[in-house]
Design a protein around this motif. Structure first.
Motif, PDB file in Angstrom:
ATOM      1  N   ASN A 117       0.905  -1.080   0.184  1.00 55.66           N
ATOM      2  CA  ASN A 117       0.011   0.081  -0.027  1.00 55.66           C
ATOM      3  C   ASN A 117       0.821   1.311   0.035  1.00 55.66           C
ATOM      4  O   ASN A 117       0.287   2.369  -0.498  1.00 55.66           O
ATOM      5  N   GLY A 118       2.092   1.208   0.288  1.00 53.92           N
ATOM      6  CA  GLY A 118       3.090   2.350   0.085  1.00 53.92           C
ATOM      7  C   GLY A 118       2.879   3.434   1.138  1.00 53.92           C
ATOM      8  O   GLY A 118       3.154   4.511   1.195  1.00 53.92           O
ATOM      9  N   ASN A 119       2.038   3.217   2.253  1.00 53.92           N
ATOM     10  CA  ASN A 119       1.993   4.171   3.449  1.00 53.92           C
ATOM     11  C   ASN A 119       2.701   3.717   4.653  1.00 53.92           C
ATOM     12  O   ASN A 119       2.335   2.898   5.476  1.00 53.92           O
ATOM     13  N   LEU A 120       3.996   4.290   4.858  1.00 56.68           N
ATOM     14  CA  LEU A 120       4.877   3.912   5.701  1.00 56.68           C
ATOM     15  C   LEU A 120       4.323   4.363   7.309  1.00 56.68           C
ATOM     16  O   LEU A 120       4.505   3.674   8.180  1.00 56.68           O
ATOM     17  N   LEU A 121       3.467   5.390   7.264  1.00 54.08           N
ATOM     18  CA  LEU A 121       3.301   5.932   8.573  1.00 54.08           C
ATOM     19  C   LEU A 121       2.167   4.843   9.259  1.00 54.08           C
ATOM     20  O   LEU A 121       2.082   4.863  10.478  1.00 54.08           O
ATOM     21  N   VAL A 122       1.386   4.528   8.457  1.00 49.95           N
ATOM     22  CA  VAL A 122       0.446   3.656   8.984  1.00 49.95           C
ATOM     23  C   VAL A 122       1.050   2.192   9.253  1.00 49.95           C
ATOM     24  O   VAL A 122       0.548   1.572  10.430  1.00 49.95           O
ATOM     25  N   ASP A 123       1.856   1.836   8.434  1.00 48.55           N
ATOM     26  CA  ASP A 123       2.446   0.289   8.639  1.00 48.55           C
ATOM     27  C   ASP A 123       3.531   0.031   9.687  1.00 48.55           C
ATOM     28  O   ASP A 123       3.819  -0.757  10.194  1.00 48.55           O
ATOM     29  N   ILE A 124       4.098   1.225   9.897  1.00 49.30           N
ATOM     30  CA  ILE A 124       5.028   1.270  11.115  1.00 49.30           C
ATOM     31  C   ILE A 124       4.531   0.613  12.290  1.00 49.30           C
ATOM     32  O   ILE A 124       5.402   0.284  13.092  1.00 49.30           O
ATOM     33  N   ILE A 125       3.414   0.924  12.712  1.00 45.43           N
ATOM     34  CA  ILE A 125       2.856   0.497  13.808  1.00 45.43           C
ATOM     35  C   ILE A 125       2.963  -1.162  14.059  1.00 45.43           C
ATOM     36  O   ILE A 125       2.690  -1.663  15.174  1.00 45.43           O
ATOM     37  N   MET A 126       3.169  -1.985  12.903  1.00 45.43           N
ATOM     38  CA  MET A 126       3.396  -3.262  13.105  1.00 45.43           C
ATOM     39  C   MET A 126       4.444  -3.841  13.869  1.00 45.43           C
ATOM     40  O   MET A 126       4.562  -4.847  14.539  1.00 45.43           O
ATOM     41  N   ILE A 127       5.511  -2.861  14.027  1.00 35.05           N
ATOM     42  CA  ILE A 127       6.859  -3.326  14.879  1.00 35.05           C
ATOM     43  C   ILE A 127       6.462  -3.379  16.144  1.00 35.05           C
ATOM     44  O   ILE A 127       6.650  -4.623  16.791  1.00 35.05           O
ATOM     45  N   PRO A 128       5.937  -2.352  16.880  1.00 37.52           N
ATOM     46  CA  PRO A 128       5.867  -2.515  18.387  1.00 37.52           C
ATOM     47  C   PRO A 128       4.361  -3.690  18.438  1.00 37.52           C
ATOM     48  O   PRO A 128       4.346  -4.180  19.861  1.00 37.52           O
ATOM     49  N   ILE A 129       3.718  -3.439  17.725  1.00 40.33           N
ATOM     50  CA  ILE A 129       2.374  -4.477  17.873  1.00 40.33           C
ATOM     51  C   ILE A 129       2.958  -6.082  17.809  1.00 40.33           C
ATOM     52  O   ILE A 129       2.460  -6.833  18.686  1.00 40.33           O
ATOM     53  N   GLY A 130       3.891  -6.248  16.836  1.00 36.78           N
ATOM     54  CA  GLY A 130       4.428  -7.704  17.039  1.00 36.78           C
ATOM     55  C   GLY A 130       5.306  -7.989  17.945  1.00 36.78           C
ATOM     56  O   GLY A 130       5.350  -8.865  18.704  1.00 36.78           O
ATOM     57  N   ALA A 131       6.176  -7.079  18.682  1.00 38.30           N
ATOM     58  CA  ALA A 131       6.931  -7.178  20.024  1.00 38.30           C
ATOM     59  C   ALA A 131       6.184  -7.441  21.091  1.00 38.30           C
ATOM     60  O   ALA A 131       6.437  -8.149  21.810  1.00 38.30           O
ATOM     61  N   ILE A 132       5.028  -6.645  21.194  1.00 30.81           N
ATOM     62  CA  ILE A 132       4.025  -6.898  22.272  1.00 30.81           C
ATOM     63  C   ILE A 132       3.454  -8.185  22.277  1.00 30.81           C
ATOM     64  O   ILE A 132       3.360  -8.999  23.251  1.00 30.81           O
ATOM     65  N   MET A 133       3.123  -8.746  21.093  1.00 28.57           N
ATOM     66  CA  MET A 133       2.418 -10.054  20.852  1.00 28.57           C
ATOM     67  C   MET A 133       3.570 -11.037  21.075  1.00 28.57           C
ATOM     68  O   MET A 133       3.118 -12.134  21.742  1.00 28.57           O
ATOM     69  N   GLY A 134       4.726 -10.875  20.833  1.00 27.19           N
ATOM     70  CA  GLY A 134       5.749 -11.884  21.201  1.00 27.19           C
ATOM     71  C   GLY A 134       6.101 -12.038  22.762  1.00 27.19           C
ATOM     72  O   GLY A 134       6.395 -12.990  23.069  1.00 27.19           O
ATOM     73  N   ALA A 135       5.890 -10.896  23.330  1.00 22.88           N
ATOM     74  CA  ALA A 135       6.274 -10.968  25.045  1.00 22.88           C
ATOM     75  C   ALA A 135       4.837 -11.186  25.766  1.00 22.88           C
ATOM     76  O   ALA A 135       4.963 -11.693  26.998  1.00 22.88           O
ATOM     77  N   ALA A 136       3.561 -11.286  25.048  1.00 23.05           N
ATOM     78  CA  ALA A 136       2.492 -11.302  25.772  1.00 23.05           C
ATOM     79  C   ALA A 136       2.456 -12.595  26.497  1.00 23.05           C
ATOM     80  O   ALA A 136       1.685 -12.661  27.802  1.00 23.05           O
ATOM     81  N   PRO A 137       2.788 -13.834  26.224  1.00 22.49           N
ATOM     82  CA  PRO A 137       2.558 -14.948  27.031  1.00 22.49           C
ATOM     83  C   PRO A 137       3.230 -15.039  28.418  1.00 22.49           C
ATOM     84  O   PRO A 137       2.901 -15.306  29.326  1.00 22.49           O
TER      85      PRO A 137
END
Length: 55
Positions: A27-47
């Motif tokens: 989609n070419g919209n970096l400002l919206v897509d950059i939020i995936m990094i902290p979401i992935g990190a939180i999901m990795g540490a969630a257990p």
């Protein structure tokens, strides 16, 4: 911080970066897509964040 939680954060951030690159390619919209990094990190540490403290 427990070693398992740290590993989950790192692996989650790597997966989030890969998702960011994939979504940016589509989609070419970096400002919206950059939020995936902290979401992935939180999901990795969630257990380890959600398990009871007495274990």
């Amino acid at each position: 911080m427990m070693a398992q939680m740290r590993h989950g954060l790192i692996i989650g951030a790597i997966v989030g970066a890969a998702l960011t690159a994939f979504m940016y390619y589509h989609n070419g919209n970096l400002l919206v897509d950059i939020i995936m990094i902290p979401i992935g990190a939180i999901m990795g540490a969630a257990p380890w964040l959600l398990k009871p403290k007495d274990e």
